[in-house]
Motif scaffolding. Structure first.
Motif, PDB file in Angstrom:
ATOM      1  N   ALA A  53       0.839  -1.212   0.000  1.00 37.43           N
ATOM      2  CA  ALA A  53       0.000   0.000   0.000  1.00 37.43           C
ATOM      3  C   ALA A  53       0.868   1.253   0.000  1.00 37.43           C
ATOM      4  CB  ALA A  53      -0.932  -0.002   1.213  1.00 37.43           C
ATOM      5  N   PHE A  54       1.954   1.235   0.765  1.00 41.56           N
ATOM      6  CA  PHE A  54       2.872   2.378   0.783  1.00 41.56           C
ATOM      7  C   PHE A  54       3.456   2.626  -0.607  1.00 41.56           C
ATOM      8  CE2 PHE A  54       7.187   4.036   1.158  1.00 41.56           C
ATOM      9  CZ  PHE A  54       6.940   5.234   1.824  1.00 41.56           C
ATOM     10  N   LEU A  55       3.904   1.575  -1.275  1.00 37.96           N
ATOM     11  CA  LEU A  55       4.483   1.730  -2.611  1.00 37.96           C
ATOM     12  C   LEU A  55       3.455   2.223  -3.618  1.00 37.96           C
ATOM     13  CD1 LEU A  55       6.725  -1.454  -2.865  1.00 37.96           C
ATOM     14  CD2 LEU A  55       7.485   0.920  -2.653  1.00 37.96           C
ATOM     15  N   MET A  56       2.208   1.816  -3.456  1.00 35.08           N
ATOM     16  CA  MET A  56       1.171   2.200  -4.420  1.00 35.08           C
ATOM     17  C   MET A  56       0.628   3.614  -4.196  1.00 35.08           C
ATOM     18  SD  MET A  56       0.773  -0.243  -6.568  1.00 35.08           S
ATOM     19  CE  MET A  56      -0.802   0.002  -7.324  1.00 35.08           C
ATOM     20  N   LEU A  57       0.632   4.083  -2.961  1.00 34.79           N
ATOM     21  CA  LEU A  57      -0.059   5.337  -2.663  1.00 34.79           C
ATOM     22  C   LEU A  57       0.841   6.530  -2.363  1.00 34.79           C
ATOM     23  CD1 LEU A  57      -2.884   3.858  -0.430  1.00 34.79           C
ATOM     24  CD2 LEU A  57      -3.068   4.623  -2.807  1.00 34.79           C
ATOM     25  N   SER A  58       2.058   6.289  -1.883  1.00 32.02           N
ATOM     26  CA  SER A  58       2.880   7.419  -1.432  1.00 32.02           C
ATOM     27  C   SER A  58       3.629   8.090  -2.584  1.00 32.02           C
ATOM     28  CB  SER A  58       3.877   6.938  -0.373  1.00 32.02           C
ATOM     29  OG  SER A  58       4.803   6.047  -0.950  1.00 32.02           O
ATOM     30  N   ASP A  59       3.821   9.389  -2.413  1.00 33.57           N
ATOM     31  CA  ASP A  59       4.607  10.158  -3.376  1.00 33.57           C
ATOM     32  C   ASP A  59       6.086   9.897  -3.125  1.00 33.57           C
ATOM     33  OD1 ASP A  59       2.206  11.180  -4.227  1.00 33.57           O
ATOM     34  OD2 ASP A  59       2.410  13.066  -3.127  1.00 33.57           O
ATOM     35  N   TYR A  60       6.901  10.081  -4.158  1.00 36.46           N
ATOM     36  CA  TYR A  60       8.327   9.799  -4.039  1.00 36.46           C
ATOM     37  C   TYR A  60       9.115  10.707  -4.972  1.00 36.46           C
ATOM     38  CZ  TYR A  60       7.627   7.152  -8.355  1.00 36.46           C
ATOM     39  OH  TYR A  60       7.306   6.788  -9.629  1.00 36.46           O
ATOM     40  N   GLY A  61      10.404  10.617  -4.881  1.00 38.30           N
ATOM     41  CA  GLY A  61      11.283  11.395  -5.752  1.00 38.30           C
ATOM     42  C   GLY A  61      11.710  12.696  -5.104  1.00 38.30           C
ATOM     43  N   PRO A  62      12.430  13.516  -5.855  1.00 37.23           N
ATOM     44  CA  PRO A  62      12.896  14.795  -5.308  1.00 37.23           C
ATOM     45  C   PRO A  62      11.713  15.728  -5.031  1.00 37.23           C
ATOM     46  CG  PRO A  62      13.385  14.651  -7.651  1.00 37.23           C
ATOM     47  CD  PRO A  62      12.845  13.316  -7.244  1.00 37.23           C
TER      48      PRO A  62
END
Length: 122
Positions: free
Chosen positions: A40-49
């Motif tokens: 769920a974390f990988l699918m929903l959270s924003d990432y990157g700079p």
């Protein structure tokens, strides 16, 4: 050893085995829950700079896909890797369910102690 003395030993052995399998089923359930949380974390959270106090790349289910090269560099956020994590999560979930059912069946099949449990009914 008489049959009367062997019956409680057999019943105790079955109860110990059911308890051991139940412990494994709890461990599998905890692992499955942790894997579902990670998925769920990988699918929903924003990432990157960050840009403007917010991550540039949106999670695969959180918003529209961006075509930035920086977003495509994170291999764990691409669909093949996400499907692999989902498959691993499903294996843990099915194993947790199977061990839970097996533990319950073993507990039900274990002979009970006491005079009512004797085969002669006396």
């Amino acid at each position: 050893m008489t049959a009367d003395a062997a019956a409680p030993d057999h019943a105790e052995k079955k109860r110990r085995e059911a308890s051991r399998i139940e412990g494994w089923s709890i461990a599998w359930m905890l692992l499955a829950l942790a894997l579902w949380g990670g998925f769920a974390f990988l699918m929903l959270s924003d990432y990157g700079p960050e840009s403007g106090g917010r991550a540039v790349c949106r999670g695969p289910l959180a918003g529209p896909s961006t075509r930035d090269a920086v977003c495509r560099d994170d291999a764990l956020r691409q669909w093949p890797a996400l499907l692999g994590v989902l498959a691993l999560t499903l294996v843990a979930t099915v194993t947790a369910a199977a061990t839970t059912v097996y533990a319950k069946v073993l507990a039900r099949l274990a002979p009970e102690e006491g005079p009512a449990a004797s085969p002669t009914g006396r």
